[in-house]
Design an enzyme around this catalytic site. Structure first.
Site, PDB file in Angstrom:
ATOM      1  N   ARG A   1      25.233  18.774  32.402  1.00 19.38           N
ATOM      2  CA  ARG A   1      25.295  18.849  30.935  1.00 19.38           C
ATOM      3  C   ARG A   1      24.724  17.590  30.276  1.00 19.38           C
ATOM      4  NH1 ARG A   1      29.789  18.102  26.976  1.00 19.38           N
ATOM      5  NH2 ARG A   1      29.566  19.659  25.315  1.00 19.38           N
TER       6      ARG A   1
ATOM      7  N   HIS B   1      21.949  17.537  27.323  1.00 14.86           N
ATOM      8  CA  HIS B   1      22.207  16.928  26.018  1.00 14.86           C
ATOM      9  C   HIS B   1      21.304  15.725  25.755  1.00 14.86           C
ATOM     10  CE1 HIS B   1      26.329  18.832  24.888  1.00 14.86           C
ATOM     11  NE2 HIS B   1      25.536  19.704  25.501  1.00 14.86           N
TER      12      HIS B   1
ATOM     13  N   ASP C   1      15.094  10.846  27.513  1.00 13.07           N
ATOM     14  CA  ASP C   1      14.840   9.404  27.444  1.00 13.07           C
ATOM     15  C   ASP C   1      16.079   8.547  27.689  1.00 13.07           C
ATOM     16  OD1 ASP C   1      16.275   9.900  25.166  1.00 13.07           O
ATOM     17  OD2 ASP C   1      14.768   9.149  23.755  1.00 13.07           O
TER      18      ASP C   1
ATOM     19  N   ASN D   1      29.193  16.006  21.807  1.00 16.40           N
ATOM     20  CA  ASN D   1      29.521  15.093  22.907  1.00 16.40           C
ATOM     21  C   ASN D   1      30.915  14.482  22.819  1.00 16.40           C
ATOM     22  OD1 ASN D   1      26.965  15.384  24.114  1.00 16.40           O
ATOM     23  ND2 ASN D   1      26.080  13.839  22.764  1.00 16.40           N
TER      24      ASN D   1
ATOM     25  N   HIS E   1      26.150  27.627  32.932  1.00 16.03           N
ATOM     26  CA  HIS E   1      27.569  27.844  32.631  1.00 16.03           C
ATOM     27  C   HIS E   1      28.259  28.651  33.725  1.00 16.03           C
ATOM     28  CE1 HIS E   1      27.284  26.998  27.997  1.00 16.03           C
ATOM     29  NE2 HIS E   1      27.134  25.929  28.755  1.00 16.03           N
TER      30      HIS E   1
END
Length: 332
Positions: free
Chosen positions: A67, A71, A79, A99, A198
């Site tokens: 994850r 994200h 990056d 988050n 998932h």
């Protein structure tokens, strides 16, 4: 007349010089799996070792590391910006709605980075560590493997607003999520395949409560949620409170990377609205869900392709960005 041996030596020297001259140019804009073969050949083994230990200690960590890579890539590209703590003019992406209270695994990345820094100081980027950890997490839980293109560099900053706006949310509409994928150069097939991640991991009560109580406006469960399953969820996800209570995304095989996720969608047992809409709101995605539910091999093959594609979302390369010594802060 020049000696033929001297000519041969001269040609070899020239060829070697050209190879050295052109290699950085090729590496500057293109990611490729062999990027660290000479500068840090042990990098992949170090990542795998630390991830293996972490997942053995906490099975949920595989999904958490996977994850993190997602994200990261959906905000400013792949990056390493998600790893930055707040400091100075940096507002950490860790504080964003997607988050906050849910992103985890940062200590594992810290451990990997520390080990790699000892072996190859300031050589391997945190962004590349995220990409490798995501692959290894997938493999360790029974999923497909792929050669991870490498050569990313780390950002000098984060984007809290980008994290809030660009990461697909559990309650987003089908079109909103598809648009977020397309803005990253990912298509509807990538949308369905990458959602298959998932098949492992957990979700919090707050992420799907609206499906249990509010969608119809009269306090009844969402029509696209199997009723007995909804009743079980309500037992530990009340109308109010219990926000952080955790539920398996795939209760049938919560720690195994397989195609059970798609079978759940067909049975109307997709935990998140953003999952179930793949089966209920679009014919093309419905057909893909059915296909992957019947053919795990095809799902695995497409998942690997889509992960490589996602990992190529606007990376920093060449002289852009930096190689952070510590993933939580920029070098300055």
């Amino acid at each position: 007349m020049p000696h033929p041996i001297n000519n041969t030596i001269l040609l070899v020297v020239l060829a070697s010089a050209l190879l050295v001259y052109f290699r950085p140019a090729r590496a500057a804009g293109v990611l490729y799996p062999q990027f660290y073969d000479f500068s840090c050949p042990q990098a992949s083994d170090i990542v795998k070792s630390v991830v293996s230990k972490a997942v053995a200690k906490d099975a949920r960590m595989a999904a958490s590391l996977l994850r993190l890579h997602f994200h990261d890539c959906f905000v400013k590209g792949c990056d390493g910006s998600i790893l930055l703590d707040s400091s100075g003019n940096i507002a950490s992406e860790k504080r964003s709605v997607p988050n906050r209270d849910s992103a985890r695994g940062f200590e594992v990345i810290d451990e990997i980075k520390s080990a790699i820094e000892k072996a190859c100081p300031q050589t391997v980027s945190c962004a590349d560590i995220l990409a490798l950890a995501a692959r290894d997490s997938t493999v360790l839980t029974g999923g497909p493997s792929w050669d991870v293109p490498l050569g990313r560099r780390d950002s000098f900053g984060a984007s809290l607003s980008g994290s809030n706006q660009n990461i697909p949310a559990p309650n987003n509409t089908f079109q909103t999520i598809l648009t977020k994928f397309k803005l990253k150069g990912l298509d509807i097939i990538d949308f369905v395949a990458l959602s298959g991640s998932h098949t492992i991991g957990n979700a919090r009560c707050t992420s799907f409560r609206q499906r249990l109580y509010n969608n119809t406006g009269n306090g009844q469960p969402d029509f696209a949620l199997e009723q007995s399953y909804a009743a079980k969820l309500r037992a530990n996800c009340p109308r109010s409170g219990g926000d952080q209570n955790l539920f398996f995304l795939d209760p049938g095989s919560p720690t195994k990377f397989d195609n059970g996720y798609y079978k759940n969608l067909i049975a109307l047992k997709g935990l998140l609205s953003s999952d179930e809409i793949l089966y209920t709101q679009n014919q093309q995605t419905m057909d893909l869900v059915k296909h992957y539910a019947e053919n795990q091999e095809d799902f695995f093959e497409q998942f690997a392709k889509s992960m490589i594609k996602m990992g190529n979302v606007t990376p920093l390369t060449g002289n852009l960005g930096e190689i952070r010594r510590i993933c939580r802060r920029v070098n300055n």
